[in-house]
Scaffold this active site. Structure first.
Site: not given
Ligand code: NAP
Length: 284
Positions: A219, A62
């Site tokens: 999300l 991305k």
């Molecule tokens: P990402 O960039 O990897 O970010 C993950 C986030 O989750 C970070 O803020 C991370 O915190 C936090 N996190 C992970 N494990 C944690 C834990 N054990 N305790 C507390 N915080 C935790 O991922 P992303 O792309 O943003 O995606 C995040 C979620 O959104 C996923 O479930 C994805 O499937 C969903 N999503 C949905 C859509 C949709 O169209 N509905 C689109 C995009 C994403 P740290 O910064 O502290 O690591």
């Protein structure tokens, strides 16, 4: 049309787009392609040569895709990531439809963010798209709480410097959450906590944050109803799953590629189709 990323096997985008092609009677098809980082440039050049209409980009390309594009939308530039590329006259145009997907899903649920206070849990890629869009759409105040405070600070600065000075940040601790959610209108979980297979987890388990009946979004779309949303509903809050965002970000890409508007009733039909799909395939 297609999707590039790695992995791509579990994506529902082919089903969504091929259904839309059928509905609009378009002589097009959408295919997933697993692409390794070293091959990204070659694949993009091949798509240009093959007159591909457009493609989606998922993890891990991305950000890297941006250097190959002729033009990038302002929103995608601010977010720093592109999930949709249109090819026209051999030129590549980049967009990010995640924020728009979230906003269209929120609007469907009857919410208008203008003047509202929003608490965002998480500061990853999805949070970037959502926070930027919320600020652009007139949210009055955005609180970004994250496990890593530094990432929350970076996102807050991005929103305040590039869109509007409406964001503050903090750690995602119980005390902070109780304080910030007292007078908030919307809480959005953008963390991956609670996503399949770890469906028994929740980013936060405290009834106190639901006391003022905020509108609660997650999300995550697999499962459709996360533990976080179940807790919110048990505390009489209205909720919204990530499925609507997922479908609307795809629909927004389809509209960009094909220069058509997909009526909301068609998108809702697609959402319902995928509710059944996810219910029957929990864990895909
Ligand atoms: P990402 O960039 O990897 O970010 C993950 C986030 O989750 C970070 O803020 C991370 O915190 C936090 N996190 C992970 N494990 C944690 C834990 N054990 N305790 C507390 N915080 C935790 O991922 P992303 O792309 O943003 O995606 C995040 C979620 O959104 C996923 O479930 C994805 O499937 C969903 N999503 C949905 C859509 C949709 O169209 N509905 C689109 C995009 C994403 P740290 O910064 O502290 O690591």
């Amino acid at each position: 049309m297609g999707l590039i990323g790695n992995p791509v096997e579990h994506s529902i985008s082919p089903q969504l787009h091929n259904n839309l092609c059928k509905h609009f009677d378009l002589n097009l098809a959408y295919l997933p392609f697993r692409v390794y980082s070293d091959d990204l440039f070659t694949v993009v050049e091949a798509f240009k040569a093959l007159d591909v209409v457009g493609f989606n980009i998922t993890i891990p390309h991305k950000v890297d895709i941006i250097k190959y594009l002729d033009n990038v939308s302002e929103e995608a530039l601010i977010i720093g990531a592109v999930n949709t590329v249109r090819i026209k006259d051999k030129k590549l145009f980049g967009y990010n439809t995640d924020g728009q997907g979230f906003m269209r899903s929120l609007r469907d649920a009857g919410m208008d963010v203008k003047g509202l206070k929003v608490v965002i849990l998480g500061a990853g890629g999805a949070a970037r798209a959502v926070a930027v869009k919320l600020a652009q759409e007139g949210a009055n105040s955005i609180v970004i709480l994250n496990r890593s405070k530094e990432k929350a600070r970076i996102l807050t600065e991005l929103v305040n410097n590039r869109v509007k000075e409406v964001a503050v940040f903090d750690e995602m601790t119980k005390d902070k959450l109780i304080g910030y959610t007292q007078d908030c209108n919307i809480i959005i979980n953008t963390t991956s906590v609670g996503m399949w297979p770890e469906i028994d987890k929740s980013p936060i388990e405290m009834a106190e944050i639901f006391e003022n009946r905020p509108f609660v979004c997650d999300l995550i779309y697999n499962p459709i109803k996360t533990k976080f949303l179940k807790n919110a509903e048990e505390n009489s809050c209205k909720t919204l799953s990530g499925l609507g965002m997922l479908i609307y970000q795809g629909v927004s890409a389809f509209e960009i590629w094909n220069e058509i508007n997909v009526p909301d009733n068609i998108t809702k039909q697609m959402i319902n189709k995928f509710v059944d799909f996810f219910k029957g395939n929990e864990g895909i």
